[in-house]
Design a protein around this motif. Structure first.
Motif, PDB file in Angstrom:
ATOM      1  N   SER A  50      -0.096  -2.608   6.082  1.00 42.11           N
ATOM      2  CA  SER A  50       0.497  -3.784   5.449  1.00 42.11           C
ATOM      3  C   SER A  50      -0.349  -4.263   4.274  1.00 42.11           C
ATOM      4  O   SER A  50       0.185  -4.611   3.200  1.00 42.11           O
ATOM      5  CB  SER A  50       0.653  -4.912   6.472  1.00 42.11           C
ATOM      6  N   GLY A  54       0.749  -4.208   0.394  1.00 37.09           N
ATOM      7  CA  GLY A  54       0.775  -5.454  -0.366  1.00 37.09           C
ATOM      8  C   GLY A  54      -0.057  -5.360  -1.633  1.00 37.09           C
ATOM      9  O   GLY A  54       0.376  -5.815  -2.710  1.00 37.09           O
ATOM     10  N   TYR A  58       1.388  -5.570  -5.431  1.00 39.83           N
ATOM     11  CA  TYR A  58       0.890  -6.593  -6.345  1.00 39.83           C
ATOM     12  C   TYR A  58       0.391  -5.950  -7.647  1.00 39.83           C
ATOM     13  O   TYR A  58       0.662  -6.462  -8.749  1.00 39.83           O
ATOM     14  CB  TYR A  58      -0.237  -7.374  -5.686  1.00 39.83           C
TER      15      TYR A  58
END
Length: 380
Positions: A50, A54, A58
């Motif tokens: 995760s 992420g 980003y």
């Protein structure tokens, strides 16, 4: 007893990083995948997957935040590629380690058994020295990232993400590299043990000598089968993305030096510090890569067996035919470890890697100069 005996120190750190979550029984030298450790491995893998997803997302959505003011467009594009590649490699490694965790456990269990049977206590010092080197290089790597990005006027969020991702990637990837080196050292020590047995039994009476030679040769063949089989399948797959990432990262140090110090983008008081940071930027990665590729004790000991058997007196029995068949096969076949078949994991690959790194660095500099030339022409 050394703290590195049976690789307990490595297993503890690997477990703390969620890669090889097994319970170790010290007395019986037994690895167990308990339900508690299985849950820990699953939760840790989910968290890492995760987090890397992420961070990758980003960086993909907000690439401008990762731009360094001292870099031009070429350098910033290269920087974002490195960051996203680091996230991707971490993601792939944790998926692979979790899905194949039982196979890795069986391999490590076999090697721990060989370690207790064949390896003398002095090998603990090798394991400990490897870990001390890994720990020292981890500190240097962390210092490089903190100093380099803090002095490059990076966005605060991007600075934190870069330092965390790169430092964690070094901790994980290089721990796997140094653990892999220790496993190869166990195998080399096992071959040394069986070669010493062969040298010893040559002096024994023929009947006892035959039994001992067969036993030693069987033990040797089991280690080589494990080397070319499970070790190749399990760690060869892991080495492929690791080496590829190191190959991608390595030109960043010289490129950072060219883009800062050599172009006068730092003040006199920062000149020395930036130069030192640039020089040592890739040193930890390269040292770990050289350590992994230069250890060829297995090949040396495997070839030594043939020399020992060539000195065995002939007895006129079936043992002579077995030795001759073994020598013929040994001369034709060399133990080779590969990165899942893409390239050999030995010293022969070092020159190719350094050549590729130099080539990529030249290409980066050429693109950078082309961009600068284009900007100068457009001004006129």
């Amino acid at each position: 007893m050394s703290v590195c005996r049976d690789l307990r120190l490595y297993l503890r750190v690997l477990n703390s990083l969620g890669m090889m979550c097994w319970q170790f029984e010290r007395e019986q030298c037994l690895l167990q995948a308990t339900p508690e450790r299985e849950r820990y491995a699953l939760v840790y893998a989910v968290v890492i997957l995760s987090a890397t997803t992420g961070a990758f997302t980003y960086a993909h959505v907000q690439p401008q935040r990762f731009h360094l003011k001292i870099y031009n467009r070429t350098g910033n594009f290269y920087e974002t590629v490195i960051f996203r590649s680091s996230c991707l490699v971490l993601w792939l490694l944790y998926v692979c380690l979790y899905l194949r965790r039982h196979r890795h456990m069986a391999l490590v269990q076999s090697l721990l058994t060989i370690n207790r049977k064949c390896v003398i206590g002095s090998a603990d010092r090798q394991f400990l020295n490897n870990f001390i080197l890994y720990a020292a290089l981890s500190v240097i790597s962390f210092g490089n990232y903190i100093n380099g990005y803090s002095r490059s006027a990076t966005d605060s969020i991007a600075l934190v993400l870069s330092v965390v991702v790169y430092t964690y990637a070094f901790l994980v990837l290089c721990l796997l590299l140094v653990f892999f080196v220790c496993l190869k050292q166990i195998m080399a020590a096992g071959l040394t043990h069986y070669n010493a047995e062969l040298c010893h039994v040559i002096k024994e009476i023929p009947s006892y000598r035959s039994r001992q030679q067969i036993s030693s040769l069987n033990g040797r063949q089991e280690i080589l089968a494990l080397y070319e089989g499970e070790l190749n399948e399990c760690f060869g797959l892991l080495m492929l993305p690791i080496v590829a990432l190191v190959l991608l990262i390595s030109p960043s140090g010289p490129f950072y030096l060219i883009s800062t110090v050599l172009e006068g983008k730092c003040g006199p008081e920062q000149y020395i510090l930036m130069s030192v940071t640039s020089v040592f930027w890739d040193v930890p990665w390269m040292i770990m890569l050289v350590l992994m590729l230069r250890t060829n004790g297995i090949t040396v000991e495997a070839n030594k067996t043939a020399k020992i058997l060539a000195k065995v007196p002939r007895t006129g029995t079936g043992l002579d035919r077995m030795i001759e068949k073994f020598l013929l096969k040994n001369l034709r076949q060399q133990p080779i470890l590969t990165a899942y078949g893409f390239f050999a994991l030995d010293k022969s690959t070092l020159f190719k890697l350094f050549t590729a790194i130099f080539t990529y660095m030249v290409i980066l500099v050429q693109f950078k100069e082309m961009e600068n030339s284009t900007k100068s022409i457009n001004k006129f």
